[in-house]
Design a protein around this motif. Structure first.
Motif, PDB file in Angstrom:
ATOM      1  N   ASN A  45       0.871  -1.163   0.000  1.00 51.32           N
ATOM      2  CA  ASN A  45       0.000   0.000   0.000  1.00 51.32           C
ATOM      3  C   ASN A  45       0.915   1.222   0.000  1.00 51.32           C
ATOM      4  O   ASN A  45       1.798   1.330   0.854  1.00 51.32           O
ATOM      5  CB  ASN A  45      -0.898  -0.023   1.240  1.00 51.32           C
ATOM      6  N   ALA A  46       0.731   2.137  -0.937  1.00 51.03           N
ATOM      7  CA  ALA A  46       1.635   3.280  -1.075  1.00 51.03           C
ATOM      8  C   ALA A  46       1.523   4.250   0.097  1.00 51.03           C
ATOM      9  O   ALA A  46       2.477   4.956   0.404  1.00 51.03           O
ATOM     10  CB  ALA A  46       1.364   4.013  -2.381  1.00 51.03           C
ATOM     11  N   ASN A  47       0.396   4.287   0.784  1.00 48.27           N
ATOM     12  CA  ASN A  47       0.227   5.215   1.908  1.00 48.27           C
ATOM     13  C   ASN A  47       0.798   4.676   3.208  1.00 48.27           C
ATOM     14  O   ASN A  47       1.460   5.393   3.955  1.00 48.27           O
ATOM     15  CB  ASN A  47      -1.249   5.561   2.102  1.00 48.27           C
ATOM     16  N   THR A  48       0.548   3.399   3.475  1.00 51.22           N
ATOM     17  CA  THR A  48       0.970   2.820   4.751  1.00 51.22           C
ATOM     18  C   THR A  48       2.300   2.074   4.659  1.00 51.22           C
ATOM     19  O   THR A  48       2.887   1.752   5.691  1.00 51.22           O
ATOM     20  CB  THR A  48      -0.091   1.831   5.272  1.00 51.22           C
ATOM     21  N   HIS A  49       2.735   1.764   3.437  1.00 50.39           N
ATOM     22  CA  HIS A  49       3.955   0.982   3.179  1.00 50.39           C
ATOM     23  C   HIS A  49       3.870  -0.418   3.775  1.00 50.39           C
ATOM     24  O   HIS A  49       4.881  -1.005   4.130  1.00 50.39           O
ATOM     25  CB  HIS A  49       5.210   1.702   3.672  1.00 50.39           C
ATOM     26  N   ARG A  50       2.666  -0.931   3.910  1.00 53.09           N
ATOM     27  CA  ARG A  50       2.458  -2.284   4.435  1.00 53.09           C
ATOM     28  C   ARG A  50       2.294  -3.277   3.296  1.00 53.09           C
ATOM     29  O   ARG A  50       1.716  -2.959   2.258  1.00 53.09           O
ATOM     30  CB  ARG A  50       1.205  -2.334   5.307  1.00 53.09           C
ATOM     31  N   LEU A  51       2.790  -4.479   3.516  1.00 54.45           N
ATOM     32  CA  LEU A  51       2.682  -5.545   2.531  1.00 54.45           C
ATOM     33  C   LEU A  51       1.216  -5.915   2.330  1.00 54.45           C
ATOM     34  O   LEU A  51       0.494  -6.178   3.293  1.00 54.45           O
ATOM     35  CB  LEU A  51       3.473  -6.768   3.007  1.00 54.45           C
ATOM     36  N   VAL A  52       0.774  -5.941   1.066  1.00 53.80           N
ATOM     37  CA  VAL A  52      -0.585  -6.347   0.725  1.00 53.80           C
ATOM     38  C   VAL A  52      -0.572  -7.802   0.281  1.00 53.80           C
ATOM     39  O   VAL A  52      -1.304  -8.626   0.808  1.00 53.80           O
ATOM     40  CB  VAL A  52      -1.173  -5.445  -0.390  1.00 53.80           C
ATOM     41  N   THR A  53       0.282  -8.117  -0.671  1.00 54.39           N
ATOM     42  CA  THR A  53       0.431  -9.486  -1.158  1.00 54.39           C
ATOM     43  C   THR A  53       1.709  -9.581  -1.973  1.00 54.39           C
ATOM     44  O   THR A  53       2.344  -8.574  -2.267  1.00 54.39           O
ATOM     45  CB  THR A  53      -0.789  -9.921  -2.006  1.00 54.39           C
ATOM     46  N   SER A  54       2.065 -10.783  -2.329  1.00 56.05           N
ATOM     47  CA  SER A  54       3.184 -10.978  -3.250  1.00 56.05           C
ATOM     48  C   SER A  54       2.750 -11.988  -4.305  1.00 56.05           C
ATOM     49  O   SER A  54       1.920 -12.848  -4.056  1.00 56.05           O
ATOM     50  CB  SER A  54       4.433 -11.444  -2.514  1.00 56.05           C
ATOM     51  N   PHE A  55       3.312 -11.832  -5.486  1.00 51.36           N
ATOM     52  CA  PHE A  55       3.036 -12.715  -6.611  1.00 51.36           C
ATOM     53  C   PHE A  55       4.335 -13.413  -6.983  1.00 51.36           C
ATOM     54  O   PHE A  55       5.406 -12.848  -6.843  1.00 51.36           O
ATOM     55  CB  PHE A  55       2.537 -11.916  -7.822  1.00 51.36           C
ATOM     56  N   LYS A  56       4.253 -14.639  -7.492  1.00 49.39           N
ATOM     57  CA  LYS A  56       5.438 -15.410  -7.861  1.00 49.39           C
ATOM     58  C   LYS A  56       5.320 -15.842  -9.312  1.00 49.39           C
ATOM     59  O   LYS A  56       4.330 -16.434  -9.703  1.00 49.39           O
ATOM     60  CB  LYS A  56       5.560 -16.631  -6.953  1.00 49.39           C
ATOM     61  N   MET A  57       6.338 -15.508 -10.100  1.00 46.95           N
ATOM     62  CA  MET A  57       6.391 -15.960 -11.488  1.00 46.95           C
ATOM     63  C   MET A  57       7.612 -16.841 -11.698  1.00 46.95           C
ATOM     64  O   MET A  57       8.529 -16.842 -10.863  1.00 46.95           O
ATOM     65  CB  MET A  57       6.394 -14.767 -12.443  1.00 46.95           C
ATOM     66  N   ASN A  58       7.632 -17.594 -12.782  1.00 46.85           N
ATOM     67  CA  ASN A  58       8.781 -18.436 -13.100  1.00 46.85           C
ATOM     68  C   ASN A  58       9.944 -17.560 -13.543  1.00 46.85           C
ATOM     69  O   ASN A  58       9.758 -16.566 -14.227  1.00 46.85           O
ATOM     70  CB  ASN A  58       8.440 -19.424 -14.209  1.00 46.85           C
ATOM     71  N   GLY A  59      11.150 -17.933 -13.175  1.00 47.62           N
ATOM     72  CA  GLY A  59      12.325 -17.153 -13.540  1.00 47.62           C
ATOM     73  C   GLY A  59      12.431 -15.901 -12.691  1.00 47.62           C
ATOM     74  O   GLY A  59      11.714 -15.715 -11.716  1.00 47.62           O
ATOM     75  N   ALA A  60      13.352 -15.025 -13.076  1.00 49.96           N
ATOM     76  CA  ALA A  60      13.548 -13.768 -12.353  1.00 49.96           C
ATOM     77  C   ALA A  60      12.712 -12.677 -12.999  1.00 49.96           C
ATOM     78  O   ALA A  60      12.600 -12.617 -14.218  1.00 49.96           O
ATOM     79  CB  ALA A  60      15.022 -13.382 -12.380  1.00 49.96           C
ATOM     80  N   VAL A  61      12.113 -11.838 -12.188  1.00 51.15           N
ATOM     81  CA  VAL A  61      11.325 -10.717 -12.709  1.00 51.15           C
ATOM     82  C   VAL A  61      12.268  -9.572 -13.055  1.00 51.15           C
ATOM     83  O   VAL A  61      13.159  -9.227 -12.279  1.00 51.15           O
ATOM     84  CB  VAL A  61      10.228 -10.283 -11.705  1.00 51.15           C
ATOM     85  N   ARG A  62      12.089  -8.998 -14.254  1.00 54.48           N
ATOM     86  CA  ARG A  62      12.950  -7.911 -14.720  1.00 54.48           C
ATOM     87  C   ARG A  62      12.172  -6.635 -15.038  1.00 54.48           C
ATOM     88  O   ARG A  62      12.752  -5.561 -15.097  1.00 54.48           O
ATOM     89  CB  ARG A  62      13.718  -8.338 -15.969  1.00 54.48           C
ATOM     90  N   ALA A  63      10.860  -6.761 -15.267  1.00 54.04           N
ATOM     91  CA  ALA A  63      10.067  -5.588 -15.629  1.00 54.04           C
ATOM     92  C   ALA A  63       8.622  -5.787 -15.191  1.00 54.04           C
ATOM     93  O   ALA A  63       8.126  -6.915 -15.145  1.00 54.04           O
ATOM     94  CB  ALA A  63      10.114  -5.351 -17.130  1.00 54.04           C
TER      95      ALA A  63
END
Length: 119
Positions: A45-63
């Motif tokens: 959340n951009a206001n509170t800087h608290r973690l909302v969720t995370s997503f996982k993709m195959n390989g390393a994320v670059r963009a």
């Protein structure tokens, strides 16, 4: 961001990353997305800087980028696959191969949301 001052965000609880230099701010200013290690996208959340969720993709994320309405995230990485994440359901809604890609390093969505540019 509007003030032009750098704001240090302390370590995100529950995450191992020590340094998060790459991030994307949503068009509506509500979300802050960090490109983490091992294919993780970390949504705060951009206001509170608290973690909302995370997503996982195959390989390393670059963009990554947000859709114009800030309801979806598109991400790409070392395997040349593009992922479309729905923020309402917090799931991957589409995954496709960027033909001829040697690895995605940049993504953009048109203002209408109809076109995606991969580089």
């Amino acid at each position: 961001m509007a003030s032009g001052k750098a704001l240090r965000i302390p370590r995100i609880s529950g995450r191992k990353e020590k340094s998060l230099e790459s991030f994307v701010l949503s068009p509506d200013g509500k979300w802050l997305l960090f490109l983490g290690n091992d294919g993780y996208l970390i949504l705060l959340n951009a206001n509170t800087h608290r973690l909302v969720t995370s997503f996982k993709m195959n390989g390393a994320v670059r963009a990554a980028c947000f859709s114009p309405d800030s309801q979806e995230i598109l991400s790409g990485g070392t395997h040349g696959e593009i992922y479309r994440w729905d923020l309402r359901t917090r799931r991957c809604s589409q995954r496709f191969q960027d033909e001829g890609s040697l690895g995605t390093t940049s993504l953009a969505v048109s203002d209408s949301g109809r076109y995606v540019a991969c580089g």
